[in-house]
Design an enzyme around this catalytic site. Structure first.
Site, PDB file in Angstrom:
ATOM      1  N   ARG A 252       0.834  -1.206   0.000  1.00  0.00           N
ATOM      2  CA  ARG A 252       0.000   0.000   0.000  1.00  0.00           C
ATOM      3  C   ARG A 252       0.869   1.258   0.000  1.00  0.00           C
ATOM      4  O   ARG A 252       0.520   2.258  -0.622  1.00  0.00           O
ATOM      5  CB  ARG A 252      -0.963   0.005   1.191  1.00  0.00           C
ATOM      6  CG  ARG A 252      -1.969   1.146   1.128  1.00  0.00           C
ATOM      7  CD  ARG A 252      -3.119   0.926   2.073  1.00  0.00           C
ATOM      8  NE  ARG A 252      -4.021  -0.123   1.631  1.00  0.00           N
ATOM      9  CZ  ARG A 252      -5.072   0.080   0.841  1.00  0.00           C
ATOM     10  NH1 ARG A 252      -5.373   1.290   0.402  1.00  0.00           N
ATOM     11  NH2 ARG A 252      -5.845  -0.932   0.495  1.00  0.00           N
TER      12      ARG A 252
ATOM     13  N   HIS B 169       2.026   1.583  -3.517  1.00  0.00           N
ATOM     14  CA  HIS B 169       0.919   2.080  -4.331  1.00  0.00           C
ATOM     15  C   HIS B 169       0.756   3.588  -4.180  1.00  0.00           C
ATOM     16  O   HIS B 169       0.470   4.298  -5.144  1.00  0.00           O
ATOM     17  CB  HIS B 169      -0.371   1.371  -3.929  1.00  0.00           C
ATOM     18  CG  HIS B 169      -1.606   1.935  -4.548  1.00  0.00           C
ATOM     19  ND1 HIS B 169      -2.459   2.773  -3.861  1.00  0.00           N
ATOM     20  CD2 HIS B 169      -2.132   1.812  -5.788  1.00  0.00           C
ATOM     21  CE1 HIS B 169      -3.453   3.132  -4.657  1.00  0.00           C
ATOM     22  NE2 HIS B 169      -3.286   2.565  -5.830  1.00  0.00           N
TER      23      HIS B 169
END
Length: 227
Positions: free
Chosen positions: A35, A38
């Site tokens: 994450r 990302h």
């Protein structure tokens, strides 16, 4: 609980998995690192994430218990407020906004953070910008004035950043941190958001979190890299 993902995020995760392939992280740690990647498009974070023993389980339990979340700056709050609203609706307090002016010898964030320590001694502390706030937090713990549920240490930059992270690393506080000069509000927010998403997965199946790639599923022992 509302849907915590969308097709674009899932497609991005698939691309990240394909690029990374095998890795050294546990499945849960990889969910956090992925994450962050990302959010930042920076694959260095795969090797910069450090988690203390059992911190992910501790963190998820604290979030589910609606423990107040104290952030050093507003950007961290803005990065997590939607996910928090969709999950456990924890109170979010911004340290820098608690002080009208800095006390002598302190930054404004540090002064605000110390006020938060008095009011929320067992809170979740998320530091994504100010190393002075992280240092003050560590000193409060050493003085036995606080006992945070867990701490995210991800200040970014050059002045006092390495020192603040090294200070946190030597303390017996449940912690997730980013080693080195990198970090930032978006990174700190990504860590909290990853934990919130995993908490929903835990409710579905505590033993089956999709970590992607080829990570090591055994729990790592404390912090193992030198800061």
């Amino acid at each position: 609980m509302k849907n915590l993902t969308n097709p674009i995020i899932e497609k991005s995760f698939t691309i990240i998995d394909d690029i990374i392939g095998s890795h050294h992280l546990t499945a849960s740690e990889y969910n956090i690192a992925r994450r962050i990647i990302h959010t930042t498009a920076d694959f260095d974070f795969l090797n910069l994430l450090l988690c203390s023993d059992n911190v992910i389980d501790i963190a998820i339990a604290a979030l589910k218990a609606k423990t107040p979340i104290i952030t050093d700056v507003s950007m961290v709050k803005e990065g997590i407020r939607n996910m928090v609203a969709k999950t456990y609706e924890n109170e979010i307090i911004v340290a820098v906004k608690q002080a009208k002016q800095a006390k002598k010898g302190q930054t404004l964030t540090e002064t605000g953070l110390l006020q938060c320590c008095e009011k929320y001694p067992q809170g979740i502390y998320v530091i994504g910008n100010a190393p002075t706030a992280l240092i003050a937090l560590c000193k409060q713990w050493e003085s036995q004035k606080i006992n945070p549920s867990f701490v995210i240490g991800a200040p970014v930059g050059f002045v006092s950043v390495l020192e603040s992270k090294a200070y946190l690393a030597k303390l017996d506080i449940p912690q997730i941190q980013i080693i080195g000069h990198k970090g930032g509000s978006t990174v700190a927010a990504a860590i909290i958001n990853a934990l919130l998403v995993m908490s929903k997965d835990y409710e579905t199946d505590n033993s089956n979190i999709d970590g992607g790639g080829g990570g090591n599923n055994e729990s790592k022992k404390t912090i193992r890299k030198k800061i």
